[in-house]
Scaffold this motif. Structure first.
Motif, PDB file in Angstrom:
ATOM      1  N   ALA A 120      24.300  34.102   1.437  1.00 27.87           N
ATOM      2  CA  ALA A 120      24.898  33.571   0.214  1.00 27.87           C
ATOM      3  C   ALA A 120      26.238  32.902   0.511  1.00 27.87           C
ATOM      4  CB  ALA A 120      25.071  34.683  -0.812  1.00 27.87           C
ATOM      5  N   ALA A 163      25.558  29.557   2.210  1.00 28.18           N
ATOM      6  CA  ALA A 163      25.118  28.567   1.222  1.00 28.18           C
ATOM      7  C   ALA A 163      26.292  28.080   0.379  1.00 28.18           C
ATOM      8  CB  ALA A 163      24.036  29.173   0.335  1.00 28.18           C
ATOM      9  N   GLU A 164      27.220  28.972   0.072  1.00 30.53           N
ATOM     10  CA  GLU A 164      28.415  28.588  -0.675  1.00 30.53           C
ATOM     11  C   GLU A 164      29.260  27.592   0.108  1.00 30.53           C
ATOM     12  OE1 GLU A 164      32.440  30.735  -2.554  1.00 30.53           O
ATOM     13  OE2 GLU A 164      30.904  31.930  -1.541  1.00 30.53           O
ATOM     14  N   LEU A 189      19.180  35.038  -3.570  1.00 27.06           N
ATOM     15  CA  LEU A 189      19.303  33.736  -2.926  1.00 27.06           C
ATOM     16  C   LEU A 189      18.411  32.666  -3.541  1.00 27.06           C
ATOM     17  CD1 LEU A 189      19.291  35.080   0.732  1.00 27.06           C
ATOM     18  CD2 LEU A 189      21.284  34.180  -0.488  1.00 27.06           C
ATOM     19  N   SER A 208      18.373  30.749  -6.019  1.00 28.65           N
ATOM     20  CA  SER A 208      18.950  29.497  -6.497  1.00 28.65           C
ATOM     21  C   SER A 208      19.897  28.856  -5.486  1.00 28.65           C
ATOM     22  CB  SER A 208      19.702  29.732  -7.810  1.00 28.65           C
ATOM     23  OG  SER A 208      20.781  30.632  -7.608  1.00 28.65           O
ATOM     24  N   CYS A 209      19.966  29.415  -4.282  1.00 31.65           N
ATOM     25  CA  CYS A 209      20.942  28.928  -3.284  1.00 31.65           C
ATOM     26  C   CYS A 209      20.412  27.831  -2.391  1.00 31.65           C
ATOM     27  CB  CYS A 209      21.412  30.096  -2.406  1.00 31.65           C
ATOM     28  SG  CYS A 209      22.402  31.323  -3.287  1.00 31.65           S
TER      29      CYS A 209
END
Length: 242
Positions: free
Chosen positions: A69, A72-73, A97, A99-100
């Protein structure tokens, strides 16, 4: 992350538990305990002149998906993969995850073959080597899935050259946990065998070493041992695809 997983290409991890720890509440503390080390690894990746933004990423021992996460951020993502033996942790990571990235696959260790050959920009692995018996199999899988120019970054402090590891290993074994002692040069040797370029450095060189002596999982006999662990023996390996 701490998770008991097998890295052999066709081997199933026989976990049979909902947590690696005797006290499952320790699972809830993992991300706060690991965050400073995750950030140190990611800072090193950023400074390492990585050839491209890593959009296809795998975390070995991803637990509940916290590190993925964070990646991905930072960099977005086309595909996020995780290898995790504990079913409850896999389910939570998959949901977290979803929607990541366009593609999210959180797999059990026997599903390594579902990760396509030569498909990943980046592989990360934080403190799981001591739970893996087949280190050569792990490195073989890493070499198989990395794309040309891709890199793996592997953090390990629980290894044969760290004096406090023998104390922690004995504690895990008294609790009935199966753990393994690997030599850092062994990992680097397997990397060379599979055509990767291995390199190593301390994970951290500066900063605070936070520690609560009431921690029952990883205890230190002295402040000196704590500082040696965090700034000398906790290693970051880079395994680069040619």
């Amino acid at each position: 992350m701490l998770a008991a997983l097998s890295a052999a290409p066709d081997q199933t991890a026989m976990v049979g538990e909902s947590s690696f720890f005797v006290d499952p509440n320790d699972d809830d503390l993992l991300e706060s305990r690991n965050s400073v080390f995750w950030e140190a690894m990611l800072d090193n990746i950023r400074r390492d002149r990585f050839g491209r933004v890593p959009k296809r990423v795998l975390d070995i021992g991803c637990h509940r998906g916290g590190l993925l996460a964070r990646i991905a951020e930072l960099w977005g993502g086309d595909a996020l993969f995780g290898i995790e033996p504990i079913p409850a942790a896999r389910a939570r990571a998959q949901l977290r995850l979803a929607s990541c990235a366009k593609t999210v696959q959180i797999l059990s260790p026997e599903q390594w073959k579902l990760v396509p050959d030569r498909s990943l920009d980046l592989v990360v692995c934080h403190e799981v080597l001591f739970t893996i018996e087949d280190l050569r199999g792990l490195v073989g899988n890493i070499a198989r899935v990395l794309a040309s120019g891709g890199r793996a970054y592997v953090v390990a402090g629980c290894h044969a050259e760290n004096p406090v590891w023998s104390m922690w290993r004995d504690a895990f074994e008294r609790e009935g946990r199966q753990v393994y002692t690997h030599r850092p040069l062994e990992l680097m040797g397997f990397a060379g065998e599979f055509g990767l370029n291995p390199a190593v450095r301390p994970l951290r060189e500066t900063g605070w070493a936070t520690y609560d002596p009431a921690d029952n999982v990883f205890a230190f006999p002295s402040v000196g041992a704590l500082l040696d662990h965090q700034f000398r023996h906790k290693l970051l390996f880079r395994l680069a695809q040619k």
